[in-house]
Design a protein around this motif. Structure first.
Motif, PDB file in Angstrom:
ATOM      1  N   TRP A   1       0.742  12.200  25.223  1.00 26.24           N
ATOM      2  CA  TRP A   1       1.497  12.035  23.981  1.00 26.24           C
ATOM      3  C   TRP A   1       1.538  13.403  23.333  1.00 26.24           C
ATOM      4  O   TRP A   1       0.514  13.905  22.865  1.00 26.24           O
ATOM      5  CB  TRP A   1       0.808  11.016  23.090  1.00 26.24           C
ATOM      6  CG  TRP A   1       1.609  10.534  21.917  1.00 26.24           C
ATOM      7  CD1 TRP A   1       2.964  10.615  21.759  1.00 26.24           C
ATOM      8  CD2 TRP A   1       1.107   9.879  20.752  1.00 26.24           C
ATOM      9  NE1 TRP A   1       3.340  10.049  20.570  1.00 26.24           N
ATOM     10  CE2 TRP A   1       2.217   9.583  19.931  1.00 26.24           C
ATOM     11  CE3 TRP A   1      -0.164   9.510  20.328  1.00 26.24           C
ATOM     12  CZ2 TRP A   1       2.091   8.954  18.701  1.00 26.24           C
ATOM     13  CZ3 TRP A   1      -0.306   8.873  19.112  1.00 26.24           C
ATOM     14  CH2 TRP A   1       0.818   8.598  18.300  1.00 26.24           C
TER      15      TRP A   1
ATOM     16  N   GLY B   1       6.315  11.276  25.447  1.00 22.61           N
ATOM     17  CA  GLY B   1       5.294  10.469  26.093  1.00 22.61           C
ATOM     18  C   GLY B   1       5.576  10.378  27.580  1.00 22.61           C
ATOM     19  O   GLY B   1       6.729  10.287  27.995  1.00 22.61           O
TER      20      GLY B   1
ATOM     21  N   TYR C   1       3.958   8.430  31.235  1.00 22.69           N
ATOM     22  CA  TYR C   1       3.059   7.348  31.629  1.00 22.69           C
ATOM     23  C   TYR C   1       2.973   7.195  33.148  1.00 22.69           C
ATOM     24  O   TYR C   1       3.988   7.162  33.839  1.00 22.69           O
ATOM     25  CB  TYR C   1       3.531   6.016  31.024  1.00 22.69           C
ATOM     26  CG  TYR C   1       3.492   6.011  29.519  1.00 22.69           C
ATOM     27  CD1 TYR C   1       2.390   5.528  28.829  1.00 22.69           C
ATOM     28  CD2 TYR C   1       4.572   6.518  28.785  1.00 22.69           C
ATOM     29  CE1 TYR C   1       2.348   5.540  27.440  1.00 22.69           C
ATOM     30  CE2 TYR C   1       4.534   6.541  27.392  1.00 22.69           C
ATOM     31  CZ  TYR C   1       3.422   6.049  26.731  1.00 22.69           C
ATOM     32  OH  TYR C   1       3.389   6.075  25.357  1.00 22.69           O
TER      33      TYR C   1
ATOM     34  N   LEU D   1       6.228  -1.909  26.759  1.00 22.79           N
ATOM     35  CA  LEU D   1       5.662  -0.816  25.964  1.00 22.79           C
ATOM     36  C   LEU D   1       6.741   0.125  25.435  1.00 22.79           C
ATOM     37  O   LEU D   1       6.657   0.588  24.287  1.00 22.79           O
ATOM     38  CB  LEU D   1       4.650  -0.028  26.798  1.00 22.79           C
ATOM     39  CG  LEU D   1       3.930   1.120  26.070  1.00 22.79           C
ATOM     40  CD1 LEU D   1       3.198   0.616  24.842  1.00 22.79           C
ATOM     41  CD2 LEU D   1       2.968   1.830  27.013  1.00 22.79           C
ATOM     42  N   GLU D   2       7.747   0.401  26.251  1.00 23.15           N
ATOM     43  CA  GLU D   2       8.792   1.340  25.831  1.00 23.15           C
ATOM     44  C   GLU D   2       9.548   0.864  24.590  1.00 23.15           C
ATOM     45  O   GLU D   2       9.713   1.644  23.637  1.00 23.15           O
ATOM     46  CB  GLU D   2       9.758   1.595  26.991  1.00 23.15           C
ATOM     47  CG  GLU D   2      10.833   2.610  26.669  1.00 23.15           C
ATOM     48  CD  GLU D   2      11.891   2.637  27.754  1.00 23.15           C
ATOM     49  OE1 GLU D   2      11.613   3.229  28.821  1.00 23.15           O
ATOM     50  OE2 GLU D   2      12.971   2.050  27.542  1.00 23.15           O
TER      51      GLU D   2
ATOM     52  N   ASN E   1       7.105   1.039  21.626  1.00 23.22           N
ATOM     53  CA  ASN E   1       6.840   2.440  21.318  1.00 23.22           C
ATOM     54  C   ASN E   1       8.016   3.079  20.599  1.00 23.22           C
ATOM     55  O   ASN E   1       7.825   3.850  19.641  1.00 23.22           O
ATOM     56  CB  ASN E   1       6.535   3.207  22.608  1.00 23.22           C
ATOM     57  CG  ASN E   1       6.365   4.694  22.383  1.00 23.22           C
ATOM     58  OD1 ASN E   1       7.332   5.453  22.379  1.00 23.22           O
ATOM     59  ND2 ASN E   1       5.136   5.109  22.183  1.00 23.22           N
TER      60      ASN E   1
ATOM     61  N   SER F   1       7.592   4.765  17.119  1.00 20.77           N
ATOM     62  CA  SER F   1       7.709   6.220  17.152  1.00 20.77           C
ATOM     63  C   SER F   1       8.801   6.718  16.223  1.00 20.77           C
ATOM     64  O   SER F   1       8.630   7.721  15.516  1.00 20.77           O
ATOM     65  CB  SER F   1       7.985   6.688  18.585  1.00 20.77           C
ATOM     66  OG  SER F   1       8.162   8.095  18.648  1.00 20.77           O
TER      67      SER F   1
END
Length: 226
Positions: free
Chosen positions: A155, A173, A175, A192-193, A196, A200
């Motif tokens: 991150w 980010g 992963y 998650l995307e 996030n 974010s």
């Protein structure tokens, strides 16, 4: 009272947007992972990319801030659970037990960030570790696997002078994770995307607003350890 009501409305809007982002992933994903970023910014190699050289998925977000890097950096330096928070949707974070309290001022006690320090996202989760740090320029945090032997995520926060004045804040980010079903569901781009992205974007807007509202913000001397 009005501020609290506004926070509730914003959090409710974000809670509604997240499932929409998940459902619309095939349509909006390219826009989402490059939100605010130019093509050059999205594809440029940045410090810390080598920690996860071949990510399964990544994103690069960017925003213009009408403030110098020196005014923005203190807000980034104090980021974290139990520190200055994440300047995002505090109510949503606390709904899953994060215990976040977003700061609205610079906290001198959290300004002496150094390589090797840890930043917590959730009290029960493994913290991220400061891997690269150049005050007023960049901060890269790494997330490791359970035994700490492999870097599974990065991150990064990057402050770049804007030719038109002010500063570009780039957040990236990256992963990498195991191939088991649970990892793919929880850490993959399908879930998650979208989450996030919503968090974010709010965080970057929060940093922007804080830095622009307090142009005279000062910071304590930061120890640089390279």
């Amino acid at each position: 009272m009005l501020d609290q009501l506004s926070d509730i409305v914003e959090a409710a809007g974000a809670a509604i947007e997240i499932p929409g982002q998940i459902l619309l992933t095939p349509i909006v994903r390219n826009w989402r992972v490059h939100w605010g970023a130019t093509e050059e910014e999205a594809t440029k190699r940045l410090p810390g990319d080598d920690f996860v050289p071949e990510p399964k998925w990544s994103y690069t977000h960017a925003i213009d801030i009408k403030a110098s890097a020196e005014k923005i950096w203190p807000w980034i330096a104090q980021i974290g659970q139990g520190r200055g928070g994440f300047y995002s949707y505090e109510m949503l974070e606390n709904a899953i037990g994060c215990d976040i309290h977003n700061a609205d001022k610079i906290l001198p006690e959290y300004q002496n960030l150094k390589i090797g320090d840890t930043i917590t996202l959730h009290p029960k989760n493994q913290p991220l570790q400061v891997a690269k740090l150049v005050p007023n320029k960049l901060l890269v945090l790494c997330g490791h696997n359970e035994d700490g032997s492999i870097v599974e995520s990065t991150w990064g926060f990057y402050l770049i002078d804007n030719p038109n004045g002010g500063t570009r804040l780039i957040v990236r980010g990256r992963y990498q994770y195991g191939d088991n079903f649970l990892s793919n569901v929880l850490l993959g781009p399908g879930l998650l995307e979208p989450v996030n992205f919503v968090m974010s974007r709010k965080m970057m807007d929060g940093i922007k607003n804080l830095a622009e509202k307090q142009p005279d913000a000062t910071m304590t001397k930061i120890q640089i350890i390279r």
